[in-house]
Scaffold this motif. Structure first.
Motif: not given
Length: 238
Positions: A23-28, A30-40, A196-200
């Protein structure tokens, strides 16, 4: 008779940890996907504006340039103060709007520096960011102890940058660039661990979605600032 569940290949604690890790892997992701799309989005807006005289001339040859330059900062403050009260959908739309406005602001980069040096600097910044964010995600060391130091450094960089707008000192700009890169690289590791810690903390689905958007914003800002500061050293002017 031994009734230990592990004898039969079943360990509830291990299974629970495996579910959390996934679940944490999927959350992170999502974070990186948002960031990457934002940079594009930012890159596309910056490129389109810089390639269209009808757009960049009215902006960068008039006082409107100050509005464009300061607008991203206003978005960050708005995001920081309203993130808890806005819905996940509103947070996501605000993030996309921020990335587009940042693209307007960064259009000047394409007007000043060569495309080759921009691409080279982007690659260097991406490598630095990726390595540091990976460290923040995997390290067992508590990075919160560096948080206050990094925030003080960030405030110092912001104040020095504002002062240098009026001074125009190359020596001060060199110091700002060096210190700024160190600060934002450190913030990348710290923010990654913090996300990562906030997700926990087991937030509900809506809160986790907003956490992903806000985490993407934090990492996005770190990357953009590393990129801009590196341009001072690696950028070649047109």
């Amino acid at each position: 008779m031994n009734t230990n569940p592990s004898r039969f290949g079943y360990n509830p604690a291990a299974q629970s940890q495996a579910v959390f890790d996934e679940s944490l892997r999927k959350h992170m992701l999502r974070v990186y996907n948002y960031m990457g799309a934002g940079l594009v989005l930012t890159g596309l807006v910056a490129f389109i504006v810089s390639s269209t005289p009808a757009l960049y001339v009215p902006i960068f040859s008039t006082p409107l340039k100050w509005v464009v330059m300061l607008a991203p900062l206003a978005f960050v403050f708005f995001f920081s103060f309203r993130i808890h009260s806005m819905s996940a959908r509103t947070a996501q739309l605000t993030f996309w709007a921020f990335c587009a406005v940042m693209g307007l602001s960064l259009a000047s980069v394409f007007l000043v520096f060569t495309g080759t040096s921009i691409a080279r600097t982007f690659f260097i910044a991406a490598t630095m960011f990726g390595a540091t964010s990976l460290y923040g995600y995997t390290t067992k060391r508590d990075l919160s102890q560096f948080g206050s130091f990094l925030m003080m450094g960030l405030i110092g960089v912001i104040i020095a940058s504002v002062v240098n707008i009026f001074l125009g000192s190359s020596a001060l700009q060199f110091a700002i660039s060096v210190i700024g890169i160190v600060v934002f690289v450190g913030l990348t590791a710290w923010d990654t661990q913090n996300i990562k810690e906030q997700y926990a903390e087991n937030f509900d689905q809506e809160s986790q979605h907003k956490l992903a958007v806000f985490g993407a914003l934090s990492l996005y800002l770190n990357f953009v600032n590393i990129f801009q500061l590196l341009l001072y050293f690696t950028g070649e002017r047109e």
